[in-house]
Design an enzyme around this catalytic site. Structure first.
Site, PDB file in Angstrom:
ATOM      1  N   CYS A   8       0.861  -1.186   0.000  1.00  0.00           N
ATOM      2  CA  CYS A   8       0.000   0.000   0.000  1.00  0.00           C
ATOM      3  C   CYS A   8       0.899   1.238   0.000  1.00  0.00           C
ATOM      4  O   CYS A   8       2.087   1.136  -0.334  1.00  0.00           O
ATOM      5  CB  CYS A   8      -0.995  -0.013   1.165  1.00  0.00           C
ATOM      6  SG  CYS A   8      -0.273   0.099   2.808  1.00  0.00           S
ATOM      7  N   ASN A  11       2.217   1.585   4.354  1.00  0.00           N
ATOM      8  CA  ASN A  11       2.514   0.347   5.096  1.00  0.00           C
ATOM      9  C   ASN A  11       2.211   0.472   6.592  1.00  0.00           C
ATOM     10  O   ASN A  11       2.868  -0.141   7.431  1.00  0.00           O
ATOM     11  CB  ASN A  11       3.977  -0.113   4.871  1.00  0.00           C
ATOM     12  CG  ASN A  11       4.260  -1.534   5.365  1.00  0.00           C
ATOM     13  OD1 ASN A  11       5.381  -1.835   5.792  1.00  0.00           O
ATOM     14  ND2 ASN A  11       3.304  -2.416   5.301  1.00  0.00           N
ATOM     15  N   CYS A  13      -1.554   1.073   7.442  1.00  0.00           N
ATOM     16  CA  CYS A  13      -2.987   0.763   7.620  1.00  0.00           C
ATOM     17  C   CYS A  13      -3.410  -0.504   6.879  1.00  0.00           C
ATOM     18  O   CYS A  13      -3.750  -1.507   7.494  1.00  0.00           O
ATOM     19  CB  CYS A  13      -3.854   1.926   7.152  1.00  0.00           C
ATOM     20  SG  CYS A  13      -3.609   3.450   8.085  1.00  0.00           S
ATOM     21  N   ARG A  14      -3.413  -0.449   5.539  1.00  0.00           N
ATOM     22  CA  ARG A  14      -3.990  -1.555   4.775  1.00  0.00           C
ATOM     23  C   ARG A  14      -3.076  -2.764   4.635  1.00  0.00           C
ATOM     24  O   ARG A  14      -3.493  -3.894   4.912  1.00  0.00           O
ATOM     25  CB  ARG A  14      -4.413  -1.058   3.383  1.00  0.00           C
ATOM     26  CG  ARG A  14      -5.550  -0.056   3.416  1.00  0.00           C
ATOM     27  CD  ARG A  14      -5.693   0.681   2.109  1.00  0.00           C
ATOM     28  NE  ARG A  14      -4.527   1.535   1.861  1.00  0.00           N
ATOM     29  CZ  ARG A  14      -4.313   2.209   0.757  1.00  0.00           C
ATOM     30  NH1 ARG A  14      -5.183   2.113  -0.233  1.00  0.00           N
ATOM     31  NH2 ARG A  14      -3.244   2.960   0.626  1.00  0.00           N
ATOM     32  N   SER A  15      -1.845  -2.556   4.157  1.00  0.00           N
ATOM     33  CA  SER A  15      -1.021  -3.744   3.875  1.00  0.00           C
ATOM     34  C   SER A  15      -0.597  -4.516   5.121  1.00  0.00           C
ATOM     35  O   SER A  15      -0.507  -5.750   5.052  1.00  0.00           O
ATOM     36  CB  SER A  15       0.171  -3.396   2.970  1.00  0.00           C
ATOM     37  OG  SER A  15       1.032  -2.466   3.553  1.00  0.00           O
ATOM     38  N   ASP A 117      -8.357   4.070   1.431  1.00  0.00           N
ATOM     39  CA  ASP A 117      -7.245   4.413   2.308  1.00  0.00           C
ATOM     40  C   ASP A 117      -7.784   4.887   3.659  1.00  0.00           C
ATOM     41  O   ASP A 117      -8.302   5.995   3.779  1.00  0.00           O
ATOM     42  CB  ASP A 117      -6.424   5.530   1.650  1.00  0.00           C
ATOM     43  CG  ASP A 117      -5.113   5.724   2.372  1.00  0.00           C
ATOM     44  OD1 ASP A 117      -5.024   5.299   3.538  1.00  0.00           O
ATOM     45  OD2 ASP A 117      -4.193   6.290   1.774  1.00  0.00           O
TER      46      ASP A 117
END
Ligand code: 4NP
Length: 149
Positions: A8, A11, A13-15, A117
């Site tokens: 993401c 690195n 929040c999402r990934s 995001d």
């Protein structure tokens, strides 16, 4: 060994959440996989995942609190499967010379939708949606791409 790198922007929040979900699937099913995550940006190198990602992971029995952000690097081209969280991450990967990255929105009936995001979310609510999107699409990805057999 097959290996998955989730990518993401930050690195944080999402990934890292995607990494935690995939690692739990791998552990629960004795899959021999290397799983990691990275950001295209350098802003948060060394930082733990954002509080809300840690919280939504914990609510689902996954501990991602020990993960630390890192930036995507050349050596990451050795991963067998590189998975972008949104179409901008996907474009960035191509521009950096990563061949044939995957887009998570192509799986789990997301129909091309990006993982939003959550850094810009107002509060925790959106994290339930992000978790559900990731959980479903990652399971589908791992099955379709024969990482879960
Ligand atoms: P991520 O979220 O890409 O899911 O880790 C973000 C984290 C930080 C920023 C953007 C996105 N930022 O602009 O600092």
């Amino acid at each position: 060994m097959k290996s998955i790198l989730f990518v993401c922007l930050g690195n944080i929040c999402r990934s890292p959440l995607a990494e935690g979900i995939a690692a739990k699937i791998a552990a629960d099913h004795n899959l021999d996989l290397k799983i990691d995550s990275a950001g295209t940006a350098h802003w948060h190198i060394g930082k733990p995942p954002c509080e809300n990602s840690i919280k939504i992971a914990a609510l689902n029995g996954i501990d991602i609190s020990a993960l630390r952000a890192r930036q995507l690097q050349e050596a990451d081209k050795n991963f067998s499967h590189i998975v972008a969280m949104d179409s901008q991450n996907y474009k960035d990967l191509l521009a950096l010379g990563f061949k044939n990255p995957y887009l998570i929105g192509d799986y789990g009936e997301l129909f091309g939708e990006d993982i939003p995001d959550p850094y810009f979310f107002d509060g925790f609510e959106g994290f339930h949606k992000v978790y559900a999107m990731l959980d479903r699409s990652i399971q589908d990805f791992m099955k379709k791409e024969r990482l879960w057999v």
